[in-house]
Structures are given as C-alpha cells and as structure tokens.
Design a protein around this motif. Sequence first.
Motif, PDB file in Angstrom:
ATOM      1  N   TYR A 122      -0.445  -1.686  -5.719  1.00 52.91           N
ATOM      2  CA  TYR A 122      -0.962  -0.609  -6.565  1.00 52.91           C
ATOM      3  C   TYR A 122      -1.123  -1.101  -8.003  1.00 52.91           C
ATOM      4  O   TYR A 122      -2.115  -0.801  -8.669  1.00 52.91           O
ATOM      5  CB  TYR A 122      -0.004   0.592  -6.553  1.00 52.91           C
ATOM      6  CG  TYR A 122       0.111   1.299  -5.238  1.00 52.91           C
ATOM      7  CD1 TYR A 122      -0.901   2.144  -4.789  1.00 52.91           C
ATOM      8  CD2 TYR A 122       1.235   1.152  -4.447  1.00 52.91           C
ATOM      9  CE1 TYR A 122      -0.795   2.821  -3.575  1.00 52.91           C
ATOM     10  CE2 TYR A 122       1.349   1.820  -3.222  1.00 52.91           C
ATOM     11  CZ  TYR A 122       0.333   2.648  -2.795  1.00 52.91           C
ATOM     12  OH  TYR A 122       0.433   3.308  -1.600  1.00 52.91           O
ATOM     13  N   ARG A 124       2.884   0.517   3.249  1.00 54.38           N
ATOM     14  CA  ARG A 124       3.861   1.477   2.715  1.00 54.38           C
ATOM     15  C   ARG A 124       4.610   0.957   1.491  1.00 54.38           C
ATOM     16  O   ARG A 124       5.194  -0.131   1.505  1.00 54.38           O
ATOM     17  CB  ARG A 124       4.862   1.851   3.809  1.00 54.38           C
ATOM     18  CG  ARG A 124       5.788   3.002   3.433  1.00 54.38           C
ATOM     19  CD  ARG A 124       6.684   3.357   4.608  1.00 54.38           C
ATOM     20  NE  ARG A 124       7.572   4.451   4.287  1.00 54.38           N
ATOM     21  CZ  ARG A 124       7.266   5.741   4.377  1.00 54.38           C
ATOM     22  NH1 ARG A 124       6.063   6.080   4.796  1.00 54.38           N
ATOM     23  NH2 ARG A 124       8.133   6.680   4.068  1.00 54.38           N
ATOM     24  N   THR A 130      -2.312  -7.985   1.279  1.00 55.97           N
ATOM     25  CA  THR A 130      -1.918  -6.751   0.603  1.00 55.97           C
ATOM     26  C   THR A 130      -2.141  -6.875  -0.899  1.00 55.97           C
ATOM     27  O   THR A 130      -1.704  -7.847  -1.518  1.00 55.97           O
ATOM     28  CB  THR A 130      -0.433  -6.435   0.864  1.00 55.97           C
ATOM     29  OG1 THR A 130      -0.224  -6.278   2.272  1.00 55.97           O
ATOM     30  CG2 THR A 130      -0.025  -5.152   0.143  1.00 55.97           C
ATOM     31  N   ALA A 161      -4.826   5.839  -5.182  1.00 49.10           N
ATOM     32  CA  ALA A 161      -4.859   6.495  -3.877  1.00 49.10           C
ATOM     33  C   ALA A 161      -6.051   7.446  -3.754  1.00 49.10           C
ATOM     34  O   ALA A 161      -6.668   7.559  -2.688  1.00 49.10           O
ATOM     35  CB  ALA A 161      -3.555   7.264  -3.651  1.00 49.10           C
ATOM     36  N   TYR A 219      -2.567  -1.674  -0.611  1.00 49.60           N
ATOM     37  CA  TYR A 219      -3.569  -1.560   0.443  1.00 49.60           C
ATOM     38  C   TYR A 219      -4.036  -2.946   0.892  1.00 49.60           C
ATOM     39  O   TYR A 219      -3.943  -3.919   0.161  1.00 49.60           O
ATOM     40  CB  TYR A 219      -4.778  -0.749  -0.039  1.00 49.60           C
ATOM     41  CG  TYR A 219      -4.421   0.685  -0.379  1.00 49.60           C
ATOM     42  CD1 TYR A 219      -4.334   1.658   0.600  1.00 49.60           C
ATOM     43  CD2 TYR A 219      -4.145   1.048  -1.711  1.00 49.60           C
ATOM     44  CE1 TYR A 219      -3.988   2.964   0.293  1.00 49.60           C
ATOM     45  CE2 TYR A 219      -3.806   2.357  -2.018  1.00 49.60           C
ATOM     46  CZ  TYR A 219      -3.736   3.299  -1.028  1.00 49.60           C
ATOM     47  OH  TYR A 219      -3.396   4.594  -1.328  1.00 49.60           O
ATOM     48  N   LYS A 259      -0.579   5.375  -9.562  1.00 52.77           N
ATOM     49  CA  LYS A 259      -0.623   5.333  -8.099  1.00 52.77           C
ATOM     50  C   LYS A 259      -1.553   6.414  -7.552  1.00 52.77           C
ATOM     51  O   LYS A 259      -2.296   6.165  -6.592  1.00 52.77           O
ATOM     52  CB  LYS A 259       0.790   5.506  -7.532  1.00 52.77           C
ATOM     53  CG  LYS A 259       0.867   5.315  -6.030  1.00 52.77           C
ATOM     54  CD  LYS A 259       2.314   5.362  -5.554  1.00 52.77           C
ATOM     55  CE  LYS A 259       2.396   5.177  -4.038  1.00 52.77           C
ATOM     56  NZ  LYS A 259       3.803   5.192  -3.557  1.00 52.77           N
ATOM     57  N   GLU A 316      -6.130  -0.425   5.223  1.00 54.95           N
ATOM     58  CA  GLU A 316      -4.785  -0.116   5.722  1.00 54.95           C
ATOM     59  C   GLU A 316      -3.820   0.130   4.561  1.00 54.95           C
ATOM     60  O   GLU A 316      -3.800  -0.623   3.591  1.00 54.95           O
ATOM     61  CB  GLU A 316      -4.284  -1.283   6.576  1.00 54.95           C
ATOM     62  CG  GLU A 316      -2.874  -1.118   7.090  1.00 54.95           C
ATOM     63  CD  GLU A 316      -2.381  -2.359   7.812  1.00 54.95           C
ATOM     64  OE1 GLU A 316      -1.175  -2.423   8.125  1.00 54.95           O
ATOM     65  OE2 GLU A 316      -3.207  -3.277   8.053  1.00 54.95           O
ATOM     66  N   THR A 317      -3.035   1.187   4.680  1.00 55.87           N
ATOM     67  CA  THR A 317      -1.999   1.463   3.689  1.00 55.87           C
ATOM     68  C   THR A 317      -0.754   0.652   4.028  1.00 55.87           C
ATOM     69  O   THR A 317      -0.245   0.723   5.147  1.00 55.87           O
ATOM     70  CB  THR A 317      -1.625   2.959   3.674  1.00 55.87           C
ATOM     71  OG1 THR A 317      -2.780   3.737   3.351  1.00 55.87           O
ATOM     72  CG2 THR A 317      -0.530   3.237   2.642  1.00 55.87           C
TER      73      THR A 317
END
Length: 229
Positions: A177, A221, A174, A197, A225, A193, A218-219
């Motif tokens: 951001y 949460r 991961t 995005a 990413y 952000k 994949e995001t």
Amino acid sequence: MHKVGYISLNNVWKDEYLTLFKTNAKYKVKQLDVKDIERFTKHKALLIEVQKTTELPYILQLLLEVKKIPGMLTFIVSSSEIIDKTTRTVCLHLGVNGIKDATTDTGEFSIILKNALDKLSVARNQFQEQQKKDGDIFELNPVNLSLYIDNNEISLTKLEYQMLELLYRNLKKTVSYEKIYEKIWNDNATGKKYRVANTIFHIRKKLEHNAKNSKCIETVRSKGYRLNI
C-alpha cells in the motif's frame, strides 16, 4: 513511424536535433511544448535539451513526470558542457536512457537513438506475439489511457492507469500500500490505504465482464496487491 519529441524550455529548437533523421523517413523529430505533457505519450522517445545551468532544477522535475510514462525512452541533450558528473548520475537515476553533450557527435547520437527505438519496437512486438500465442492479450495504451485485454478495450482514468501500470511493472509480485501511494499520490494526506483500495475497487469493476481476468488483481492481506495474468 517512430516519433521523437524534442523539448526546449525556451522554445528554441535547434536544427541539429530536428534533422537527426533527415535521410530516414521512418524516424521523425517533432517540436514539443514543455507544458503540453499530454502530448508526450504520443511519442516513443523524448529529447530534453539543457541550455543553461539555471534550467537544471526544472529539468529534474520534468524527468520525474516523464518517468511516470510507461515505456518512454528519455535522452538529455546539450551542446555545451554544463552537465557535470553529479547531474549525469541524478538524471540516470531518474530514468534517463542517455545523455548527449558536447563530447558526443550528432551523427553518432542519431545512431544511438535509432538503435534504442528499434530495440524497443522489437521487444514490444515480441511481447505482443507471445501474448497472442498464450491466448492472453494484456496491453496498456498510454496514448488514450486504456487497457486492451482479450479483444476488449477498457477505458481507464489517469489514476487507474497509473495504478495498473505500477502493478504490471511488478507482475506477480506484491506491491505494498505504501509503495503504491508513494508512486501515485506522493503526498502526506490521511486515508492512504482507503484511497489505494478505492482505486483498485473501480479497476476491478471495469474488469468484471472479462471472466478470465476479472480477478487478476489479488489482495495480499495486510500488505497490498499483486497482479496475476
């Protein structure tokens, strides 16, 4: 052919570096204008010469730009002893692979550079062969800012390329951001952000027609990413 770019801030290129591989046509040193950053990516390695201590601040700034180019070998060269221990350490932290100064023989340096180029070439070939065996081709091309994936070439903008390259360097991990924004934009603007995005959104749109890898980004949460291929 392994092309090596040779950068001199005052546009005075020395024969000792231009002729590093005069007896081997497989390797070639080419003159590069410091302002022509777009051409840097057409070379596998860069030699950046330091001739005066007053050039060091600009050299360090240049290294920050070069560091963004994936897979680029970078060497500092100098025919004098103006690079002290502190400067050497800073350069190495900025991604420099080696430093050739007055204590290093030119012939010895040419062997060091040749070995680095050969190892980089072997590693790339092995990686590509493994991808072919696995049935997954995912290759970023810095020359024309494109992604080659499963026999399809996808054109990317500079921002999209930098974003995908950062995720690829951290494959299956991961990337927050904050880290993405810091590495790519590096400013204090608002809406960080959203900008990240939005760029991811455009990359995903370009991957839509590639069924196998359309959801490879994949995001995670509230964090960032992750690239899964």
